[in-house]
Design a protein around this motif. Structure first.
Motif, PDB file in Angstrom:
ATOM      1  N   ILE A   1       0.863  -1.180   0.000  1.00 42.12           N
ATOM      2  CA  ILE A   1       0.000   0.000   0.000  1.00 42.12           C
ATOM      3  C   ILE A   1       0.897   1.228   0.000  1.00 42.12           C
ATOM      4  N   SER A   2       0.608   2.188  -0.891  1.00 41.17           N
ATOM      5  CA  SER A   2       1.384   3.417  -0.961  1.00 41.17           C
ATOM      6  C   SER A   2       0.552   4.490  -1.661  1.00 41.17           C
ATOM      7  N   ARG A   3       0.836   5.752  -1.358  1.00 36.39           N
ATOM      8  CA  ARG A   3       0.106   6.816  -2.045  1.00 36.39           C
ATOM      9  C   ARG A   3       0.576   6.970  -3.483  1.00 36.39           C
ATOM     10  N   LYS A   4       1.801   6.544  -3.793  1.00 35.44           N
ATOM     11  CA  LYS A   4       2.296   6.616  -5.167  1.00 35.44           C
ATOM     12  C   LYS A   4       3.183   5.405  -5.444  1.00 35.44           C
ATOM     13  N   ILE A   5       2.738   4.521  -6.321  1.00 38.73           N
ATOM     14  CA  ILE A   5       3.515   3.341  -6.708  1.00 38.73           C
ATOM     15  C   ILE A   5       3.994   3.536  -8.140  1.00 38.73           C
ATOM     16  N   VAL A   6       5.295   3.410  -8.353  1.00 36.95           N
ATOM     17  CA  VAL A   6       5.879   3.603  -9.679  1.00 36.95           C
ATOM     18  C   VAL A   6       6.573   2.311 -10.102  1.00 36.95           C
ATOM     19  N   PRO A   7       6.095   1.663 -11.182  1.00 35.14           N
ATOM     20  CA  PRO A   7       6.813   0.493 -11.692  1.00 35.14           C
ATOM     21  C   PRO A   7       8.180   0.939 -12.203  1.00 35.14           C
ATOM     22  N   SER A   8       9.201   0.127 -11.962  1.00 33.07           N
ATOM     23  CA  SER A   8      10.545   0.545 -12.326  1.00 33.07           C
ATOM     24  C   SER A   8      11.113  -0.345 -13.428  1.00 33.07           C
ATOM     25  N   SER A   9      12.026  -1.232 -13.098  1.00 34.75           N
ATOM     26  CA  SER A   9      12.686  -2.043 -14.116  1.00 34.75           C
ATOM     27  C   SER A   9      12.886  -3.461 -13.595  1.00 34.75           C
ATOM     28  N   PHE A  10      13.526  -4.285 -14.410  1.00 36.95           N
ATOM     29  CA  PHE A  10      13.826  -5.654 -14.003  1.00 36.95           C
ATOM     30  C   PHE A  10      15.170  -5.706 -13.288  1.00 36.95           C
TER      31      PHE A  10
ATOM     32  N   LYS B   1      -1.545  -4.520 -11.697  1.00 42.27           N
ATOM     33  CA  LYS B   1      -2.454  -3.381 -11.801  1.00 42.27           C
ATOM     34  C   LYS B   1      -2.841  -2.996 -10.384  1.00 42.27           C
ATOM     35  N   TYR B   2      -2.909  -1.715 -10.123  1.00 40.64           N
ATOM     36  CA  TYR B   2      -3.211  -1.236  -8.784  1.00 40.64           C
ATOM     37  C   TYR B   2      -4.685  -0.910  -8.669  1.00 40.64           C
ATOM     38  N   SER B   3      -5.157  -0.943  -7.455  1.00 39.42           N
ATOM     39  CA  SER B   3      -6.501  -0.448  -7.186  1.00 39.42           C
ATOM     40  C   SER B   3      -6.375   0.685  -6.171  1.00 39.42           C
ATOM     41  N   LYS B   4      -7.337   1.594  -6.200  1.00 41.14           N
ATOM     42  CA  LYS B   4      -7.325   2.716  -5.256  1.00 41.14           C
ATOM     43  C   LYS B   4      -8.210   2.391  -4.077  1.00 41.14           C
ATOM     44  N   ILE B   5      -7.743   2.773  -2.881  1.00 45.62           N
ATOM     45  CA  ILE B   5      -8.521   2.561  -1.669  1.00 45.62           C
ATOM     46  C   ILE B   5      -8.505   3.844  -0.846  1.00 45.62           C
ATOM     47  N   ASN B   6      -9.457   3.996   0.049  1.00 44.09           N
ATOM     48  CA  ASN B   6      -9.412   5.064   1.040  1.00 44.09           C
ATOM     49  C   ASN B   6      -8.541   4.561   2.173  1.00 44.09           C
ATOM     50  N   HIS B   7      -7.344   5.118   2.286  1.00 47.82           N
ATOM     51  CA  HIS B   7      -6.384   4.600   3.256  1.00 47.82           C
ATOM     52  C   HIS B   7      -6.418   5.371   4.570  1.00 47.82           C
ATOM     53  N   THR B   8      -6.495   6.670   4.509  1.00 48.18           N
ATOM     54  CA  THR B   8      -6.614   7.482   5.713  1.00 48.18           C
ATOM     55  C   THR B   8      -7.857   8.348   5.559  1.00 48.18           C
ATOM     56  N   GLY B   9      -8.145   9.159   6.530  1.00 48.14           N
ATOM     57  CA  GLY B   9      -9.322  10.012   6.459  1.00 48.14           C
ATOM     58  C   GLY B   9      -9.288  10.984   5.293  1.00 48.14           C
ATOM     59  N   ARG B  10      -8.107  11.427   4.909  1.00 50.70           N
ATOM     60  CA  ARG B  10      -7.991  12.426   3.845  1.00 50.70           C
ATOM     61  C   ARG B  10      -7.424  11.901   2.535  1.00 50.70           C
ATOM     62  N   HIS B  11      -6.636  10.831   2.593  1.00 53.68           N
ATOM     63  CA  HIS B  11      -5.874  10.432   1.412  1.00 53.68           C
ATOM     64  C   HIS B  11      -6.273   9.059   0.894  1.00 53.68           C
ATOM     65  N   LYS B  12      -6.275   8.983  -0.404  1.00 50.27           N
ATOM     66  CA  LYS B  12      -6.440   7.687  -1.061  1.00 50.27           C
ATOM     67  C   LYS B  12      -5.050   7.081  -1.233  1.00 50.27           C
ATOM     68  N   ALA B  13      -5.003   5.789  -1.513  1.00 49.94           N
ATOM     69  CA  ALA B  13      -3.721   5.118  -1.733  1.00 49.94           C
ATOM     70  C   ALA B  13      -3.890   4.089  -2.840  1.00 49.94           C
ATOM     71  N   GLN B  14      -2.771   3.681  -3.418  1.00 49.08           N
ATOM     72  CA  GLN B  14      -2.755   2.604  -4.399  1.00 49.08           C
ATOM     73  C   GLN B  14      -2.353   1.331  -3.673  1.00 49.08           C
ATOM     74  N   THR B  15      -2.888   0.207  -4.115  1.00 52.46           N
ATOM     75  CA  THR B  15      -2.559  -1.057  -3.468  1.00 52.46           C
ATOM     76  C   THR B  15      -2.555  -2.198  -4.471  1.00 52.46           C
ATOM     77  N   PHE B  16      -1.771  -3.212  -4.179  1.00 48.30           N
ATOM     78  CA  PHE B  16      -1.827  -4.479  -4.911  1.00 48.30           C
ATOM     79  C   PHE B  16      -1.320  -5.582  -4.004  1.00 48.30           C
ATOM     80  N   LYS B  17      -1.740  -6.811  -4.301  1.00 54.92           N
ATOM     81  CA  LYS B  17      -1.299  -7.985  -3.545  1.00 54.92           C
ATOM     82  C   LYS B  17      -0.489  -8.866  -4.472  1.00 54.92           C
ATOM     83  N   THR B  18       0.689  -9.270  -3.997  1.00 52.13           N
ATOM     84  CA  THR B  18       1.528 -10.156  -4.796  1.00 52.13           C
ATOM     85  C   THR B  18       1.173 -11.607  -4.491  1.00 52.13           C
ATOM     86  N   LYS B  19       1.487 -12.479  -5.437  1.00 46.06           N
ATOM     87  CA  LYS B  19       1.248 -13.912  -5.246  1.00 46.06           C
ATOM     88  C   LYS B  19       2.502 -14.722  -5.564  1.00 46.06           C
TER      89      LYS B  19
END
Length: 135
Positions: A19-28, A89-107
């Motif tokens: 979970i993070s407010r900004k997730i940036v895919p990088s490289s291999f 692919k990320y989904s957006k969630i309400n993480h705190t009272g004011r801020h949304k966040a991006q999230t994903f679950k790895t497998k």
């Protein structure tokens, strides 16, 4: 539940929730015993929680990684490696009272490391060490 908050604290697992407010895919990144991993850089109030432990429960990348289920990293910036060929692919969630966040679950195998701790937390004395297993 164990919580780690200092620079260079890390987790290794077979599944994690990121979970993070900004997730940036990088490289291999190629990690010797695991193979090719896709990396992510997470900025602004990031966290990673172990959902599924490694089998056997031994660190693969960093000798000092935390391995127990429900262990959580909480930080400002997080570096994540996932043994997957395509980004999640990320989904957006309400993480705190004011801020949304991006999230994903790895497998797949996941390694997460705190690259910048929350600024109001004092530095660890002595600092947490990173010791790569294949060096």
């Amino acid at each position: 539940m164990t919580k780690a908050v200092h620079d260079n604290s890390s987790i290794e697992c077979l599944a994690a929730e990121i979970i993070s407010r900004k997730i940036v895919p990088s490289s291999f990144v190629n990690i010797e015993p695991i193979g090719r991993c896709f990396s992510y850089k997470c900025y602004r109030n990031s966290e990673a929680t172990i959902i599924k432990e490694l089998q056997p429960k031994e660190p693969v990348h960093n000798e000092f990684s935390l391995l127990d289920i429900n262990t959580k990293l909480e930080c400002e910036d997080l570096f994540v490696l996932v043994n997957k060929k395509k980004p999640y692919k990320y989904s957006k969630i309400n993480h705190t009272g004011r801020h949304k966040a991006q999230t994903f679950k790895t497998k797949e195998y996941t390694f997460a490391k705190i690259s910048k701790q929350i600024h109001c937390i004092p530095n660890a004395i002595p600092p947490i060490k990173v010791k790569l297993i294949n060096e």
